[in-house]
Design a protein around this motif. Structure first.
Motif, PDB file in Angstrom:
ATOM      1  N   SER A 282      13.838   5.232   9.135  1.00  0.00           N
ATOM      2  CA  SER A 282      13.339   5.549   7.795  1.00  0.00           C
ATOM      3  C   SER A 282      13.854   6.929   7.379  1.00  0.00           C
ATOM      4  O   SER A 282      14.542   7.615   8.132  1.00  0.00           O
ATOM      5  CB  SER A 282      11.810   5.539   7.769  1.00  0.00           C
ATOM      6  OG  SER A 282      11.291   6.759   8.298  1.00  0.00           O
TER       7      SER A 282
ATOM      8  N   LYS B 250       3.327   2.517   7.388  1.00  0.00           N
ATOM      9  CA  LYS B 250       3.845   1.923   8.624  1.00  0.00           C
ATOM     10  C   LYS B 250       5.369   1.806   8.564  1.00  0.00           C
ATOM     11  O   LYS B 250       6.073   2.102   9.535  1.00  0.00           O
ATOM     12  CB  LYS B 250       3.209   0.547   8.841  1.00  0.00           C
ATOM     13  CG  LYS B 250       3.516  -0.077  10.193  1.00  0.00           C
ATOM     14  CD  LYS B 250       2.727  -1.358  10.399  1.00  0.00           C
ATOM     15  CE  LYS B 250       2.971  -1.918  11.790  1.00  0.00           C
ATOM     16  NZ  LYS B 250       2.175  -3.158  12.008  1.00  0.00           N
ATOM     17  N   LYS B 251       5.875   1.428   7.399  1.00  0.00           N
ATOM     18  CA  LYS B 251       7.324   1.320   7.206  1.00  0.00           C
ATOM     19  C   LYS B 251       7.995   2.685   7.347  1.00  0.00           C
ATOM     20  O   LYS B 251       9.056   2.816   7.970  1.00  0.00           O
ATOM     21  CB  LYS B 251       7.613   0.727   5.820  1.00  0.00           C
ATOM     22  CG  LYS B 251       9.094   0.523   5.525  1.00  0.00           C
ATOM     23  CD  LYS B 251       9.278  -0.073   4.136  1.00  0.00           C
ATOM     24  CE  LYS B 251      10.759  -0.240   3.814  1.00  0.00           C
ATOM     25  NZ  LYS B 251      10.953  -0.773   2.430  1.00  0.00           N
TER      26      LYS B 251
ATOM     27  N   GLN C 180       8.576   3.909  10.900  1.00  0.00           N
ATOM     28  CA  GLN C 180       9.504   3.171  11.746  1.00  0.00           C
ATOM     29  C   GLN C 180      10.805   3.951  11.930  1.00  0.00           C
ATOM     30  O   GLN C 180      11.234   4.689  11.048  1.00  0.00           O
ATOM     31  CB  GLN C 180       9.820   1.802  11.134  1.00  0.00           C
ATOM     32  CG  GLN C 180       8.641   0.861  11.013  1.00  0.00           C
ATOM     33  CD  GLN C 180       7.944   0.603  12.328  1.00  0.00           C
ATOM     34  OE1 GLN C 180       8.585   0.236  13.311  1.00  0.00           O
ATOM     35  NE2 GLN C 180       6.637   0.801  12.355  1.00  0.00           N
TER      36      GLN C 180
END
Length: 221
Positions: free
Chosen positions: A202, A195-196, A199
């Motif tokens: 990233s 999920k990170k 984003q």
């Protein structure tokens, strides 16, 4: 050569993107050293850093690793994303090779001459919907588990999500006939490390654009 892995490649997806995905999924921070011009590549070649005179190259654990599959295998094994035994590893390898075949097709689309783009796009959609995605849909249906192998998160899941998202960039409704893959996408996209990575901001790279092709060709050809 210590600390964070250091990735040497151009500032784009290509053959390094799966490696970025695997490191990110494992929660490993990494640095990037971009090959921005032909001179940058020549410097690496003359410095003896590239075993076969080509990138991707990853500095990790005191090694300068080349060959994208070898790098991905090492990262998957190091960070416990490669199954619990030889049989699971064999399944993971089989599934990953299918994803790699489809990904190579998708990556090549931007480099097609204008007169071949339509046919190439049709080939991508045909292969995705008739050859590759039905396999992963069936695997998930047959064992009824959340992940592809051993009901445990592995590189196969990471690379399937990467491939699904790349295919959707070509055709947003490409998963229309694959409800289990739709659920798989939603489920794996919400794993915290992934999920990170999904984003904005990233180290995930955007799709290669037409304007980037000339730059890439100038560096590598």
């Amino acid at each position: 050569m210590s600390g964070k892995p250091k990735l040497h490649y151009f500032n784009g997806r290509g053959r390094m993107e799966t490696i970025r995905w695997l490191l990110a999924a494992a929660g490993v921070e990494f640095e990037e050293c971009f090959v921005e011009a032909k001179d940058d590549l020549v410097k690496l070649q003359k410095g003896g850093s590239l075993l076969f005179q080509q990138v991707p190259m990853v500095e990790i654990d005191g090694m300068k690793m080349v060959q994208s599959r070898a790098i991905a295998n090492y990262i998957a094994a190091k960070y416990n994303l490669y199954g619990k035994d030889l049989k699971e590893r064999a399944l993971i390898d089989m599934y990953v090779e299918g994803m790699t075949d489809l990904n190579e097709l998708i990556m090549g689309h931007t480099f097609q001459p204008a007169e071949k783009k339509e046919q190439h796009f049709a080939t991508i959609v045909d292969r995705a919907t008739n050859r590759y995605f039905p396999v992963y849909e069936k695997v998930l249906k047959d064992h009824g588990q959340d992940f592809l192998v051993g009901n445990r998160f592995s590189r196969a899941d990471v690379q399937l999500l990467e491939t699904i998202l790349a295919a959707e960039e070509c055709k947003p409704d490409i998963l229309a006939k694959f409800p289990l893959l739709q659920s798989f996408k939603a489920r794996t996209s919400n794993i915290p490390t992934i999920k990170k990575f999904l984003q904005p901001g990233s180290q995930r790279k955007p799709p290669l654009q037409e304007k980037d092709v000339k730059r890439v060709m100038e560096i590598f050809h």
